[in-house]
Design a protein around this motif. Structure first.
Motif, PDB file in Angstrom:
ATOM      1  N   VAL A 120      56.087  50.589  47.166  1.00 36.24           N
ATOM      2  CA  VAL A 120      56.699  49.512  47.544  1.00 36.24           C
ATOM      3  C   VAL A 120      58.533  49.617  46.292  1.00 36.24           C
ATOM      4  CG1 VAL A 120      54.948  47.635  46.290  1.00 36.24           C
ATOM      5  CG2 VAL A 120      55.142  49.573  44.767  1.00 36.24           C
ATOM      6  N   ARG A 269      57.877  60.838  49.300  1.00 32.07           N
ATOM      7  CA  ARG A 269      59.015  59.810  49.993  1.00 32.07           C
ATOM      8  C   ARG A 269      59.778  58.895  49.023  1.00 32.07           C
ATOM      9  NH1 ARG A 269      54.570  55.959  52.544  1.00 32.07           N
ATOM     10  NH2 ARG A 269      55.798  55.051  53.933  1.00 32.07           N
ATOM     11  N   GLU A 273      59.929  66.309  43.890  1.00 30.81           N
ATOM     12  CA  GLU A 273      58.947  66.790  42.789  1.00 30.81           C
ATOM     13  C   GLU A 273      59.248  67.780  42.266  1.00 30.81           C
ATOM     14  OE1 GLU A 273      55.917  63.464  43.197  1.00 30.81           O
ATOM     15  OE2 GLU A 273      55.790  65.045  45.066  1.00 30.81           O
TER      16      GLU A 273
HETATM   17  O1  LIG Z   1      50.211  61.525  45.912  1.00 29.75           O
HETATM   18  P1  LIG Z   1      50.495  59.847  45.141  1.00 29.75           P
HETATM   19  O2  LIG Z   1      49.175  59.138  45.125  1.00 29.75           O
HETATM   20  O3  LIG Z   1      50.778  59.438  47.432  1.00 29.75           O
HETATM   21  O4  LIG Z   1      51.148  59.726  44.906  1.00 29.75           O
HETATM   22  C1  LIG Z   1      53.041  60.662  45.414  1.00 29.75           C
HETATM   23  C2  LIG Z   1      53.861  59.755  44.164  1.00 29.75           C
HETATM   24  O5  LIG Z   1      53.664  58.280  44.729  1.00 29.75           O
HETATM   25  C3  LIG Z   1      54.656  57.461  43.623  1.00 29.75           C
HETATM   26  O6  LIG Z   1      56.123  57.168  44.412  1.00 29.75           O
HETATM   27  C4  LIG Z   1      55.677  56.910  46.342  1.00 29.75           C
HETATM   28  O7  LIG Z   1      54.909  55.447  45.263  1.00 29.75           O
HETATM   29  C5  LIG Z   1      56.195  54.622  44.976  1.00 29.75           C
HETATM   30  C6  LIG Z   1      55.209  53.277  44.720  1.00 29.75           C
HETATM   31  O8  LIG Z   1      55.109  52.803  45.873  1.00 29.75           O
HETATM   32  C7  LIG Z   1      57.332  54.719  45.543  1.00 29.75           C
HETATM   33  O9  LIG Z   1      58.296  53.593  44.789  1.00 29.75           O
HETATM   34  C8  LIG Z   1      57.920  56.401  45.794  1.00 29.75           C
HETATM   35  O10 LIG Z   1      59.275  56.535  46.601  1.00 29.75           O
HETATM   36  C9  LIG Z   1      57.258  56.807  46.180  1.00 29.75           C
HETATM   37  O11 LIG Z   1      58.121  58.147  46.088  1.00 29.75           O
HETATM   38  C10 LIG Z   1      54.310  57.805  42.511  1.00 29.75           C
HETATM   39  O12 LIG Z   1      55.472  56.784  41.714  1.00 29.75           O
HETATM   40  C11 LIG Z   1      54.909  59.572  42.736  1.00 29.75           C
HETATM   41  O13 LIG Z   1      54.307  59.507  41.023  1.00 29.75           O
HETATM   42  C12 LIG Z   1      53.286  60.500  42.930  1.00 29.75           C
HETATM   43  O14 LIG Z   1      54.475  61.470  43.237  1.00 29.75           O
END
Ligand SMILES: O=P(O)(O)OC[C@H]1O[C@H](O[C@H]2O[C@H](CO)[C@@H](O)[C@H](O)[C@H]2O)[C@H](O)[C@@H](O)[C@@H]1O
Length: 370
Positions: A120, A269, A273
């Motif tokens: 999202v 995504r 990081e």
């Molecule tokens: O290892 P995960 O649980 O998959 O976490 C990876 C990152 O996920 C989140 O960011 C991603 O999801 C968000 C919400 O859907 C989206 O807005 C964002 O663009 C994505 O990169 C989270 O916010 C990160 O901190 C995590 O590292």
């Protein structure tokens, strides 16, 4: 599979479920008007090479640009069919999954974002549905189950809310076993007071905190940029930043971390990081948890790891190298991956988890697991 750079991958965002803002994050100025624009853009957005593990020649900026729909080519026809043949659906081929796991002890590892919750626009609103929670709860009753996420443990626990699970937050750099409330579960091998914990990057906490504040200041001038504090790592989101400003964002992040040789930059995504240079990732967390659970050197264990982005590839590789278990990539489009099976989206993950439980419940007939 050869030409991975030509493979497109989805990154369509799902409408966010409203939820209160949480601590440990900082959206830069002008966010409110930009969020509206971002949602419009997201609705038309279908591809994200950035989350695809695709190597794009040139700079990181090229790679960030490649995640824009204008730059990505969807894969169709024979190439797509060929990829699907090599990475079949874990649902359609469930009997094969069950056959491979027969007679072995299953351990389940689940990524959070994009796996248990849809992607999202606002990271604070990546809510997990009650149905999904019930599916995960069901799995944890039968098999040791861990959540492995880039998020910090507290944040991912706030979403998942299940005390009977293991949690590996901050890309595996913060591991915690189930709380005492879960000790009724037969598979919890650790004795009371013998809690599983692991924080291999603890010494970097002060520097991460320092860089979090510096990044927050630096990103304040970039409309829509969001800096998220994930305790042992930091995320700089650019999902809501105009493509014209990605170069400035990339340069700004690099300028901040330049003075910190102990930190490195990776990419997820629509997110950059920042994490310590230590040799520890989601794959290391998987290894650590299997060992903690008493599966070291055992041939009768069958770890199943389900995840959607490039950071999950480290765990898929560990499974491939161990020659044990199965990696399942969540994706609607072909991507370069070491996973052997696929699921298209979180709703399919839920269905797969339910099937695992159902098969185990029929365990007397020996359909799955031990
Ligand atoms: O290892 P995960 O649980 O998959 O976490 C990876 C990152 O996920 C989140 O960011 C991603 O999801 C968000 C919400 O859907 C989206 O807005 C964002 O663009 C994505 O990169 C989270 O916010 C990160 O901190 C995590 O590292």
């Amino acid at each position: 599979m050869t030409n991975h750079a030509g493979f497109a991958a989805e990154d369509a965002v799902t409408a966010a479920v409203p939820a209160p803002a949480q601590a440990g994050r900082h959206f830069s100025a002008f966010l409110t008007p930009r969020l509206t624009d971002c949602k419009k853009a997201a609705a038309a957005e279908h591809v994200d090479l950035a989350g695809a593990g695709v190597t794009v020649p040139g700079s990181w900026l090229d790679s960030m640009r490649a995640s824009s729909p204008r730059h990505a080519k969807p894969v169709v026809g024979a190439e797509h069919d060929d990829w699907m043949e090599k990475h079949p659906s874990a649902l359609a081929w469930f009997e094969s999954v069950a056959a491979a796991a027969k007679g072995k002890e299953i351990v389940v590892f689940l990524d959070y974002d994009g796996t248990l919750s849809p992607i999202v626009t606002d990271p604070d609103r990546a809510i997990m549905t009650d149905d999904m929670r019930e599916a995960v709860r069901g799995v944890a009753k039968h098999f040791p189950t861990a959540i492995v996420s880039g998020r910090c443990i507290d944040k991912v626990f706030d979403f998942v809310k299940l005390e009977e699970l293991y949690y590996a937050g901050s890309h595996g750099m913060d591991i915690r076993g189930p709380t005492a409330a879960a000790s009724e579960y037969h598979h919890i091998k650790a004795k009371q007071g013998d809690a599983v914990t692991c924080q291999p990057a603890a010494e970097f906490l002060p520097v991460i905190e320092e860089v979090y504040h510096a990044l927050t200041v630096k990103m304040a001038s970039i409309r829509g940029a969001l800096v998220e504090n994930n305790k042992f790592c930091l995320s700089v989101h650019y999902r809501c930043v105009d493509e014209a400003e990605w170069g400035a964002l990339d340069a700004g992040v690099r300028a901040v971390i330049e003075g910190y040789p102990d930190l490195r930059l990776t990419k997820g995504r629509k997110v950059l990081e920042i994490r310590p240079v230590i040799d520890w990732d989601k794959g290391s967390a998987l290894q650590f948890l299997l060992k903690s659970l008493g599966y070291e050197g055992r041939k009768d264990v069958f770890p199943i790891y389900i995840g959607d982005d490039r950071t999950d590839e480290d765990a898929f590789k560990v499974l491939r190298n161990r020659g044990q278990g199965m990696g399942i990539l969540v994706t609607k489009f072909p991507k370069e991956t070491t996973a052997s099976y696929t699921l298209r989206e979180p709703s399919e993950v839920k269905e797969f988890l339910r099937k695992l439980v159902k098969s185990k419940s029929n365990g007397d007939k020996g359909l799955i697991g031990k």
